[in-house]
Enzyme design. Structure first.
Site, mmCIF file in Angstrom:
data_model
loop_
_atom_site.group_PDB
_atom_site.id
_atom_site.type_symbol
_atom_site.label_atom_id
_atom_site.label_comp_id
_atom_site.label_asym_id
_atom_site.label_seq_id
_atom_site.Cartn_x
_atom_site.Cartn_y
_atom_site.Cartn_z
ATOM 1 N N GLU A 191 0.741 -1.193 0.049
ATOM 2 C CA GLU A 191 -0.128 0.002 -0.067
ATOM 3 C C GLU A 191 0.991 1.185 -0.030
ATOM 4 O O GLU A 191 1.890 1.256 0.934
ATOM 5 C CB GLU A 191 -0.972 0.030 1.146
ATOM 6 C CG GLU A 191 -1.927 -1.226 1.027
ATOM 7 C CD GLU A 191 -2.484 -1.602 2.486
ATOM 8 O OE1 GLU A 191 -2.355 -0.820 3.503
ATOM 9 O OE2 GLU A 191 -3.012 -2.631 2.450
ATOM 10 N N SER B 100 -5.777 -3.924 0.926
ATOM 11 C CA SER B 100 -6.195 -5.067 0.938
ATOM 12 C C SER B 100 -5.195 -6.243 1.120
ATOM 13 O O SER B 100 -4.571 -6.849 0.374
ATOM 14 C CB SER B 100 -6.576 -5.624 -0.516
ATOM 15 O OG SER B 100 -7.413 -4.392 -1.012
ATOM 16 N N GLU B 101 -4.709 -6.113 2.613
ATOM 17 C CA GLU B 101 -3.790 -6.800 3.151
ATOM 18 C C GLU B 101 -3.713 -8.307 2.739
ATOM 19 O O GLU B 101 -2.489 -9.178 2.164
ATOM 20 C CB GLU B 101 -3.404 -6.737 4.525
ATOM 21 C CG GLU B 101 -2.928 -5.385 4.967
ATOM 22 C CD GLU B 101 -3.996 -4.350 5.117
ATOM 23 O OE1 GLU B 101 -5.114 -4.729 4.811
ATOM 24 O OE2 GLU B 101 -3.880 -3.199 5.329
ATOM 25 N N PHE C 180 2.074 -1.450 8.190
ATOM 26 C CA PHE C 180 2.302 -1.551 9.709
ATOM 27 C C PHE C 180 2.324 -3.019 10.124
ATOM 28 O O PHE C 180 1.223 -3.628 9.680
ATOM 29 C CB PHE C 180 1.277 -0.809 10.556
ATOM 30 C CG PHE C 180 1.493 0.687 10.459
ATOM 31 C CD1 PHE C 180 2.387 1.444 11.779
ATOM 32 C CD2 PHE C 180 0.904 1.551 9.550
ATOM 33 C CE1 PHE C 180 2.223 2.599 11.638
ATOM 34 C CE2 PHE C 180 1.115 2.811 9.506
ATOM 35 C CZ PHE C 180 1.996 3.331 10.545
ATOM 36 N N ASP D 231 1.217 -4.352 12.606
ATOM 37 C CA ASP D 231 -0.224 -4.528 13.275
ATOM 38 C C ASP D 231 -1.197 -5.264 12.097
ATOM 39 O O ASP D 231 -2.072 -5.858 12.539
ATOM 40 C CB ASP D 231 -0.688 -3.249 13.678
ATOM 41 C CG ASP D 231 0.305 -2.242 14.584
ATOM 42 O OD1 ASP D 231 -0.169 -2.388 15.619
ATOM 43 O OD2 ASP D 231 1.248 -1.801 13.988
ATOM 44 N N HIS E 14 -1.044 0.612 15.853
ATOM 45 C CA HIS E 14 -0.027 1.080 14.927
ATOM 46 C C HIS E 14 1.383 1.114 15.614
ATOM 47 O O HIS E 14 2.283 1.475 15.140
ATOM 48 C CB HIS E 14 -0.151 2.701 14.399
ATOM 49 C CG HIS E 14 -1.344 2.526 13.246
ATOM 50 N ND1 HIS E 14 -2.596 2.414 13.744
ATOM 51 C CD2 HIS E 14 -1.310 2.875 12.114
ATOM 52 C CE1 HIS E 14 -3.578 2.632 12.837
ATOM 53 N NE2 HIS E 14 -2.508 2.742 11.613
HETATM 54 C C1 LIG Z 1 -6.152 -2.236 7.803
HETATM 55 C C2 LIG Z 1 -5.541 -1.068 7.382
HETATM 56 N N1 LIG Z 1 -4.577 -0.893 6.537
HETATM 57 C C3 LIG Z 1 -3.815 0.109 6.161
HETATM 58 C C4 LIG Z 1 -3.957 1.254 7.054
HETATM 59 C C5 LIG Z 1 -3.145 2.439 7.007
HETATM 60 N N2 LIG Z 1 -3.904 3.739 6.450
HETATM 61 C C6 LIG Z 1 -4.508 4.441 7.339
HETATM 62 S S1 LIG Z 1 -5.623 5.297 6.492
HETATM 63 C C7 LIG Z 1 -5.229 4.933 5.174
HETATM 64 C C8 LIG Z 1 -5.833 5.299 3.789
HETATM 65 C C9 LIG Z 1 -7.453 5.400 4.031
HETATM 66 O O1 LIG Z 1 -8.090 6.021 2.757
HETATM 67 P P1 LIG Z 1 -9.573 6.245 3.044
HETATM 68 O O2 LIG Z 1 -10.203 5.191 3.392
HETATM 69 O O3 LIG Z 1 -9.904 6.735 1.682
HETATM 70 O O4 LIG Z 1 -9.549 7.277 3.986
HETATM 71 P P2 LIG Z 1 -9.038 8.939 4.003
HETATM 72 O O5 LIG Z 1 -7.789 8.781 4.467
HETATM 73 O O6 LIG Z 1 -9.132 9.340 2.629
HETATM 74 O O7 LIG Z 1 -9.946 9.431 4.872
HETATM 75 C C10 LIG Z 1 -4.375 3.769 5.108
HETATM 76 C C11 LIG Z 1 -3.813 2.959 4.040
HETATM 77 C C12 LIG Z 1 -5.035 1.122 8.110
HETATM 78 N N3 LIG Z 1 -5.053 2.003 8.946
HETATM 79 N N4 LIG Z 1 -5.346 -0.280 8.503
#
Ligand SMILES: Cc1ncc(C[n+]2csc(CCOP(=O)(O)OP(=O)(O)O)c2C)c(N)n1
Ligand SMILES: Cc1ncc(C[n+]2csc(CCOP(=O)(O)OP(=O)(O)O)c2C)c(N)n1
Ligand SMILES: [Mg+2]
Ligand SMILES: [Mg+2]
Lengths: 331, 328, 328, 331
Positions: free
Chosen positions: A26, A56-57, A80, A82, A126
């Site tokens: 990601e 999509s881990e 992460f 986690d 995290h």
């Molecule tokens: C399971 C998981 N994978 C990856 C992350 C890392 N992460 C935190 S916010 C984010 C982007 C999220 O995008 P979106 O759902 O569009 O929300 P936005 O930040 O645009 O409000 C990612 C990849 C996470 N918190 N949880």
């Protein structure tokens, strides 16, 4: 160079040397280059083989499994550590199963790399060091990178073999100079330099040490500094044993050290209870039963979540003073 | 020597030389149906479906006899899917299957010996008895009994083809129930985004173990694929000709291109595994009226049919006799 | 005493007496905006959005100053979603949020004190400094920084309402990027099947961390919900009135009924977290033209606006001063 | 009555007594009543609160989490323990996190129950004992049901408390008579009968035993029979200690026994390496360092997949003869 760059360069080298290598994760593509910048530059150089993915881990890891079944060498970055929880089924019931359940007809050499660890105030979801749940999974190697080892050597060895591997990194190491400056410490590496060396570090020859400490990753780096300081300031001499591969574990270096020192302390950042050190204690107390003058001490973090507030986090996670206390009690 | 089931044609052997698959072919040639060149497509399809049917019925008998243990999931009633889809595949394509994989495996490899040996837990099984009924693996074919994750694995195989600039495709068979698993959608998104040459064949038999579709599926199967940008074809049939026609088009359309879905509405006529069928008897009985063999058999002349049936029966009987003797 | 943000109205306090929420209300009342009864809906909305905006800008300043550590995700530019949706909720409804939860939390509780204390890691934070920026929990509100799983958790809360024969609903805010997670679809299926009173609000801001939607989403967001049997409404707006109108209808339609989805196309004007924005500057600049405060401000008379802004600024300033003094 | 029915009756009792209880799982509704029939009859009696679900282990568990956050007491049946992998994220990053990261404002008492274990020829993905990956998860109780304990007592205690719990059952116990007929063996239960008792079983008073064996679940039942047989046939006297809650573990009963016997063997069906017994060995060798006359022995299955073929499976999994061998070596 900082550790994150050393890791990134190692991956770049693998991409150059080996056309089978594909990196997925990601937000790993440029200009962002990953949440911790390890892959920075790689997608520009290898656009086909360095892919930013959806969030999509499980899906990514499962796709990596298919690539690996087809002869590719996927390296998955999980943003992460986690979130490794979401890859657990693919690792346990797919990736590590295909080779063995096909009686060796298939190989599925997926590499998953991910940053573990706290110390940055990222809070309960995290900051974890979840590797303990991946130890002892049949047919999985778990490796811990740090500034004490060469990641390129590690990745190359993995690419030469056919095993699935989980490589844990540590957020606090990314900005750190690599290789670690160990000053006057004595550093011993196994002759023949296996790709997964067990590094032994002490201030004086091992024979003059009164305690063996087994640790890996960022914790090992913390301990290495203590080894130095305690030797210089207080003439407490201990030997630090740092395996690169933490599961399955090569017992011989630890046994060798313990047979001299007569005492063992394990240290890790993960939560206590069924942790890395538990198996080390179980095995070493067995194989070195008569050599041990005291029980093996296992030092790990409290069995709790990692609070966001820095002062609470500091209290919860194993820190230098905890380790120092444990050394004083045992050495 | 008689042969049970075929997927082979000239092309297969041509390609196989340059391919890992050659081992599997050699190892399993014995029970592989080449058929006589004179055999028609309809005859070959009948042979394959009949072979799968009799193979699985034999399995169930052996279970009752206590000669097999563990568990097994037969595809009785769904043979047209396996045969109609897989006949279009090349050796360098890949088939991913699930718990209900015997038909797919036999249609793909013809390896009745390796499969029976596997299910009997023999060292000469295709996976040395380690994998068993739901975990088969041979070049060009893999199955796993854990639902859902296989779709992602199959996408990875499609990605490998794409990276290698090959026009091979990856086909994954998935049940309607398995659409409950989230990883399926993670994969649809990824495959749609990267335009992977992945053909998802959903065998929609209306049940998942003991659960009817109305109790485990909301919305529409076709819409789900479409929502992720997959072109979808849908057909309710147990007619191998119909399946083969549409599958041929879908396989061709996937080659060197992006992902597609083919939903086949069909029915499982046997238990879920060995002894666990709680569906209304009338419902099952009604579906026996449309079972693939009877739908197709009229297209094969009587003498050819008898010949095929005899050959298949004999091949299976020989195998069972041999293994029975080994075991005693 | 001035108050920062409100969600309260007479109904809230009426219900709160019979409810766990009373604790939270009491604890946080200090900075809760009740507004004067004379305040119009537009004024209240402005106050809420302005409060969220200034709260978050203050957070970013405090980060720069080194007074905060860890990480934080601001919703600057998306305030209309939080305010427009949450104003329709009752105390016995539940809001589930994600990493970008400050706006949702403030719109839900008005508890600026508890939130700032939380993010500063103080023992008087809403979660005693343990949860931090992305893990908030108070009756009627929960957030978790792990993407996707929250949708399932919210469905369970909807199921609880259904089992209790209550007409409370469960609302979950989810980003477009989080639609990559499979558990979202497992939950859509389940919620559709069981007709759970779940309203999924998708804040579609076109980006997920550093990744534009074209690089992580295949097909269509609306179709995905529809494919699982969810009625979907979709709107591209940063106008709180528009959001509130449509959200009011959706909340009402979900009450005592089945699940629905509301997709709001919006834009994040700040960094993803603290210092990580790689989007084209022009793209961001263009969106500033439509930011929710400027869209809405014309509806609030000049004097009222100044009063609101002053009150909010003062409330935040007082809080910061107090905490700064505690810290020194 | 057979164990499956005792479990089912316990669940029925919970449903009757406690309107907060909701049971969810794949194929658990009548007439099927679950893959192993534990829930048979329950959906007919409690149609609202006993729900067959789609095939969505993560989604169900996540939904259960929401129910639990709202005050319900969901019990999730995962059809095979192997599929717990899919619930891992919900357990680690959601269910066990909400109470602690809300500083106690939320409770999330989800109970997940699932059958572990091999011995039925179900092959690599339907035979595993994956509990070791769930041991030591902060704020999670892991409990092992068997014919040696009363499941109703266990479930009632869980319902009285607010902790999340994973209850592992075993396929081979389902058809077995419950309670276990222990003949002339001495069975000791803690006074005050905690809901998660540690049962101690021996042929002679503990003081006359020369080995402590710690085991749980189906393995404990196998060991109990051996305790009897070895006593009668060969006058080998050992004490079996069977905890109901296997993580976190109450060390006291094991320590008490070991302080008398001076030796400890742990036995489990899961794969070796970072297994249940590892932590037991690590802790007991520490707390009983001077009482132990030999190192703690940890007996577990090979670190490999579980083959489908029965003869291969038998060889791979810890069986009676392995246990017997280990007892002979240690007692
Ligand atoms: C399971 C998981 N994978 C990856 C992350 C890392 N992460 C935190 S916010 C984010 C982007 C999220 O995008 P979106 O759902 O569009 O929300 P936005 O930040 O645009 O409000 C990612 C990849 C996470 N918190 N949880
Ligand atoms: C992850 C996972 N969950 C549950 C199961 C148990 N299981 C095996 S087959 C099956 C039903 C599958 O239904 P469907 O996908 O429709 O395929 P069909 O059996 O109808 O061919 C279930 C629940 C499993 N194998 N894997
Ligand atoms: Mg089905
Ligand atoms: Mg977004």
């Amino acid at each position: 160079m900082i550790h994150a760059r050393v890791l990134g360069d190692a991956l770049r080298e693998c991409l150059s040397e080996d056309p089978r290598v594909v990196i997925m994760g990601e937000d790993i593509a440029d200009p962002y280059g990953g949440a911790f910048k390890v892959t920075k530059g790689l997608s520009t150089e290898f656009p086909d083989r360095v892919r930013t993915t959806p969030i999509s881990e499980a899906g990514i890891t499962g796709t990596a499994a298919g690539l690996a079944l087809s002869g590719y060498r996927p390296v998955v970055e999980v943003m992460f550590g986690d979130f490794l929880t979401l890859t657990f089924d693919q690792i346990v019931n797919h990736i590590t199963k295909y080779p063995s359940m096909s009686a060796g007809q298939a190989t599925c050499p997926v590499i998953v790399r991910t940053p573990m660890g706290g110390g940055r105030g990222y809070g309960p979801t995290h900051s974890q060091s979840l590797e303990k749940y991946f130890l002892g999974i049949p047919h999985l190697r778990v490796l811990a990178a740090s500034t004490l080892q060469d990641p390129l050597e590690m990745f190359r060895t993995l690419l030469d073999e056919d095993d699935a591997a989980l490589v844990i990194e540590h957020k606090l190491l990314y900005p750190r100079q690599h290789p670690e400056d160990l000053g006057a410490l004595i550093v011993r590496r196994p002759i023949g330099e296996s790709g997964f060396p067990t590094v032994r570090i002490s201030a004086v020859p091992a024979g003059d040490c009164s305690l063996t400490i087994a640790a890996y990753g960022h914790t090992a780096v913390m301990v290495a500094q203590l080894v130095d300081r305690l030797a210089v300031e207080e003439e407490i001499f201990v030997e630090l044993v740092v395996p690169t591969q933490i599961s399955p574990l090569d017992w011989q270096p630890i046994e060798e050290s313990v047979s001299t020192t007569g005492a063992l302390l394990t240290v890790e950042e993960g939560t206590r209870g069924w942790s890395w050190g538990s198996e080390v204690a179980a095995r070493i107390h067995h194989s070195c039963f008569s050599a041990l003058r005291a029980p093996v001490e296992v030092l790990a973090s409290a069995s709790d979540i990692i609070p966001s507030a820095r002062q609470l986090e500091d209290r919860m996670l194993v820190g230098v003073s905890d380790i120092e206390g444990a050394i004083r009690r045992s050495a | 020597m008689t042969y049970l089931v075929t997927i082979s044609d000239a092309e297969l052997f041509e390609l196989a030389g340059a391919d890992l698959r050659v081992d599997a072919l050699a190892r399993t040639a014995e029970l592989r149906l080449l058929g006589s060149p004179a055999e028609t497509v309809d005859e070959r399809r009948y042979r394959q479906m009949f072979g799968i049917r009799r193979f699985e019925q034999t399995l169930l008998d052996l279970f009752d006899e206590g000669l097999l243990s563990g568990t097994t999931h037969c595809c009785i009633g769904q043979e047209a899917d396996a045969v109609g889809v897989i006949e279009h595949l090349r050796p360098d394509d890949h088939v991913f299957s699930n718990h209900r994989c015997h038909g797919h495996y036999l249609a793909r490899t013809g390896d009745a010996r390796g499969l029976l040996a596997e299910i009997m837990g023999r060292a000469d099984g295709v996976c040395a008895g380690v994998g068993g009924s739901q975990h088969l693996s041979t070049p060009g074919f893999t199955s796993n009994g854990v639902l859902g994750g296989t779709v992602a694995n199959a996408a990875g195989i499609a990605m490998a083809a794409q990276l290698a600039h090959s026009d091979a495709i990856s086909v994954v068979f998935v049940g309607d129930g398995a659409l409950g698993e989230g990883i399926v959608y993670e994969t649809l998104n990824l495959a749609g985004l990267w335009q992977l040459p992945l053909l998802v064949v959903c065998e929609n038999n209306g049940w998942a173990q003991s659960t009817p579709q109305r109790d485990n599926l909301s919305g529409s199967i076709e819409d789900r694929f479409q929502a992720f940008g997959f072109p979808v074809r849908s057909v309710a049939t147990t007619d191998v000709r119909v399946v083969a026609d549409i599958a041929g088009q879908e396989v061709a359309a996937t080659r060197g291109a992006g992902p597609r879905a083919l939903v086949i509405e069909t029915y499982r006529l046997c238990h879920h595994s060995k002894n666990d069928d709680n569906r209304p008897e009338e419902e099952v009985a009604a579906r026996w009226e449309q079972e693939p063999l009877s739908v197709h058999e009229g297209r094969v002349g009587g003498p050819a049919r008898s010949r095929i049936e005899q050959e298949v029966e004999l091949a299976i009987a020989e195998l069972v006799t041999e293994f029975r003797e080994d075991g005693s």
